[in-house]
Motif scaffolding. Structure first.
Motif, PDB file in Angstrom:
ATOM      1  N   UNK A  45       0.790  -1.315  -0.013  1.00 27.46           N
ATOM      2  CA  UNK A  45      -0.241  -0.035  -0.064  1.00 27.46           C
ATOM      3  C   UNK A  45       0.934   1.598  -0.118  1.00 27.46           C
ATOM      4  N   UNK A  46       2.038   1.302   0.586  1.00 27.63           N
ATOM      5  CA  UNK A  46       2.884   2.495   0.416  1.00 27.63           C
ATOM      6  C   UNK A  46       3.759   2.535  -0.884  1.00 27.63           C
ATOM      7  N   UNK A  47       3.848   1.321  -1.723  1.00 30.34           N
ATOM      8  CA  UNK A  47       4.540   1.480  -3.097  1.00 30.34           C
ATOM      9  C   UNK A  47       3.520   1.980  -4.005  1.00 30.34           C
ATOM     10  N   UNK A  48       3.462   3.356  -4.460  1.00 31.06           N
ATOM     11  CA  UNK A  48       2.403   3.957  -5.554  1.00 31.06           C
ATOM     12  C   UNK A  48       2.500   3.138  -6.848  1.00 31.06           C
ATOM     13  N   UNK A  49       3.546   2.332  -7.032  1.00 29.74           N
ATOM     14  CA  UNK A  49       3.394   1.647  -8.459  1.00 29.74           C
ATOM     15  C   UNK A  49       2.681   0.288  -8.370  1.00 29.74           C
ATOM     16  N   UNK A  50       2.553  -0.379  -6.941  1.00 29.55           N
ATOM     17  CA  UNK A  50       2.037  -1.389  -6.863  1.00 29.55           C
ATOM     18  C   UNK A  50       0.515  -1.032  -6.555  1.00 29.55           C
ATOM     19  N   UNK A  75      -6.148  -4.726 -11.836  1.00 27.61           N
ATOM     20  CA  UNK A  75      -6.535  -5.632 -12.948  1.00 27.61           C
ATOM     21  C   UNK A  75      -7.945  -6.146 -12.990  1.00 27.61           C
ATOM     22  N   UNK A  76      -8.291  -6.606 -14.138  1.00 24.70           N
ATOM     23  CA  UNK A  76      -9.373  -7.232 -14.326  1.00 24.70           C
ATOM     24  C   UNK A  76     -10.782  -6.282 -14.147  1.00 24.70           C
ATOM     25  N   UNK A  77     -10.556  -5.046 -14.517  1.00 24.39           N
ATOM     26  CA  UNK A  77     -11.799  -4.074 -14.865  1.00 24.39           C
ATOM     27  C   UNK A  77     -12.656  -4.550 -15.720  1.00 24.39           C
ATOM     28  N   UNK A  78     -13.863  -4.875 -15.339  1.00 26.23           N
ATOM     29  CA  UNK A  78     -14.696  -5.248 -16.628  1.00 26.23           C
ATOM     30  C   UNK A  78     -16.058  -4.628 -16.479  1.00 26.23           C
ATOM     31  N   UNK A  79     -16.685  -4.891 -17.770  1.00 24.23           N
ATOM     32  CA  UNK A  79     -17.905  -4.460 -18.189  1.00 24.23           C
ATOM     33  C   UNK A  79     -18.262  -3.081 -17.879  1.00 24.23           C
ATOM     34  N   UNK A  80     -17.607  -2.242 -18.292  1.00 24.57           N
ATOM     35  CA  UNK A  80     -17.579  -0.696 -18.572  1.00 24.57           C
ATOM     36  C   UNK A  80     -18.996  -0.118 -19.153  1.00 24.57           C
ATOM     37  N   UNK A  81     -19.383   1.010 -18.484  1.00 24.10           N
ATOM     38  CA  UNK A  81     -20.518   1.934 -19.015  1.00 24.10           C
ATOM     39  C   UNK A  81     -20.162   3.251 -19.223  1.00 24.10           C
ATOM     40  N   UNK A  82     -20.290   3.983 -20.075  1.00 18.42           N
ATOM     41  CA  UNK A  82     -19.965   5.494 -20.152  1.00 18.42           C
ATOM     42  C   UNK A  82     -20.956   6.383 -20.524  1.00 18.42           C
ATOM     43  N   UNK A  83     -21.071   7.562 -20.061  1.00 15.67           N
ATOM     44  CA  UNK A  83     -21.953   8.601 -20.337  1.00 15.67           C
ATOM     45  C   UNK A  83     -21.344   9.677 -20.300  1.00 15.67           C
ATOM     46  N   UNK A  84     -21.129  10.691 -21.100  1.00 15.89           N
ATOM     47  CA  UNK A  84     -20.571  11.872 -21.063  1.00 15.89           C
ATOM     48  C   UNK A  84     -19.138  11.787 -20.405  1.00 15.89           C
ATOM     49  N   UNK A  85     -18.845  12.249 -19.428  1.00 12.96           N
ATOM     50  CA  UNK A  85     -17.542  12.066 -18.777  1.00 12.96           C
ATOM     51  C   UNK A  85     -17.526  11.194 -17.444  1.00 12.96           C
ATOM     52  N   UNK A  86     -18.518  10.438 -17.732  1.00 18.69           N
ATOM     53  CA  UNK A  86     -18.681   9.478 -16.428  1.00 18.69           C
ATOM     54  C   UNK A  86     -18.432   7.975 -16.991  1.00 18.69           C
ATOM     55  N   UNK A  87     -17.664   7.223 -16.193  1.00 21.92           N
ATOM     56  CA  UNK A  87     -17.279   5.784 -16.482  1.00 21.92           C
ATOM     57  C   UNK A  87     -17.531   4.952 -15.197  1.00 21.92           C
ATOM     58  N   UNK A  88     -18.603   4.004 -15.421  1.00 20.12           N
ATOM     59  CA  UNK A  88     -18.824   2.955 -14.191  1.00 20.12           C
ATOM     60  C   UNK A  88     -18.295   1.531 -14.718  1.00 20.12           C
ATOM     61  N   UNK A  89     -17.639   0.736 -13.979  1.00 20.33           N
ATOM     62  CA  UNK A  89     -17.090  -0.647 -14.215  1.00 20.33           C
ATOM     63  C   UNK A  89     -17.185  -1.239 -12.948  1.00 20.33           C
ATOM     64  N   UNK A  90     -16.944  -2.474 -13.355  1.00 18.02           N
ATOM     65  CA  UNK A  90     -16.978  -3.808 -12.072  1.00 18.02           C
ATOM     66  C   UNK A  90     -15.637  -3.999 -11.855  1.00 18.02           C
ATOM     67  N   UNK A  91     -15.437  -3.898 -10.420  1.00 22.02           N
ATOM     68  CA  UNK A  91     -13.985  -4.526 -10.220  1.00 22.02           C
ATOM     69  C   UNK A  91     -14.120  -5.289  -8.789  1.00 22.02           C
ATOM     70  N   UNK A  92     -13.735  -6.681  -8.703  1.00 23.02           N
ATOM     71  CA  UNK A  92     -13.693  -7.227  -7.654  1.00 23.02           C
ATOM     72  C   UNK A  92     -14.965  -7.578  -7.007  1.00 23.02           C
TER      73      UNK A  92
END
Length: 265
Positions: free
Chosen positions: A14-19, A24-41
């Motif tokens: 958690x202290x390492x920004x790179x990690x 990963x595995x961000x799935x099933x996105x939906x978009x409207x204008x400047x908003x994006x919703x997706x499923x993670x975990x």
């Protein structure tokens, strides 16, 4: 010693920004204008479409998938597993308490680990008051599902009069629907060229006629209707890429050239 070592690794993560920034595995996105919703975990997240911090919208042990913005962007519909089986829920696009709008019988195929994927999947919206649900609760063969129109008020779903259906998208005037007959998002059908390979079909709700706008041995999936064109994904060149069919010219054009990984959704 093992516990201490595990805690050190966890803190370092958690202290390492790179990690910490690698999700990963961000799935099933939906978009409207400047908003994006997706499923993670198994939860829904909201973030700007330009990138940035993702804000968690749901916090439940059940899975939330296939979120879809309403056309006006005010509401998010999704499939959630809160009471054992999968049902459709609504919530404000900025977050809030989900409201259940479908009540169906619990089936074994409602299990999230079912080989054909969960039942009662939110396919999208027909208009600001009507959602589209794909359900496998009617047929003995759980490979096959039907499409239903579901009102926001929670009234009984009405089947769209096509025998089988999967991914779909309505024309801007709501009089026609582009759709797939088979849904196999949770199955391994990569580069499949058999008799059940999907095509893009057009159903006219006025004339009740069905026509096919693709004719290829490859998979043609996830139609997206915009103005006088239907965008879709195809692996006719081995990788899934984005294509578009223009009704005025009746021609299909390839729009992307990804060669290493498939385009999805």
């Amino acid at each position: 010693m093992k516990i201490k070592y595990s805690l050190i690794l966890l803190i370092a993560y958690f202290l390492n920004p790179a990690l910490a920034q690698e999700s990963r595995l961000l799935r099933f996105p939906t978009i409207h204008s400047d908003k994006l919703v997706f499923t993670f975990a198994g939860n829904l997240y909201l973030c700007p479409s330009s990138g940035g911090v993702a804000r968690r919208l749901t916090d439940h042990v059940g899975v939330e998938i296939f979120a879809r913005f309403s056309p006006d962007g005010k509401t998010i519909a999704f499939s959630g597993q809160y009471d054992g089986n999968t049902e459709l829920y609504l919530m404000p696009s900025e977050g809030g308490a989900p409201v259940r709008i479908t009540y169906t019988a619990t089936l074994n195929r409602d299990d999230v680990s079912d080989r054909m994927g969960p039942n009662n999947i939110c396919m999208g919206w027909k208009d600001n008051e009507t959602l589209i649900m794909r359900s496998r609760g009617k047929e003995f063969n759980d490979w096959k599902g039907q499409l239903y129109l579901v009102k926001k008020d929670g009234s009984l779903p009405v089947q769209i009069p096509v025998p089988h259906g999967g991914f779909c998208s309505f024309s801007p005037d709501g009089k026609k629907m582009a759709y797939n007959r088979v849904f196999r998002e949770f199955r391994t059908w990569k580069r499949y060229r058999g008799g059940q390979a999907d095509e893009i079909w057009i159903y006219d709700l006025t004339t009740q006629r069905t026509t096919k706008i693709t004719d290829n041995p490859a998979q043609e999936i996830i139609p997206m209707w915009f103005e006088n064109r239907v965008y879709f994904l195809s692996d006719r060149d081995s990788r899934m890429n984005l294509y578009v069919y223009d009704f005025s010219t009746q021609k299909t054009i390839k729009l992307t050239e990804f060669k290493d990984y498939d385009v999805k959704f």
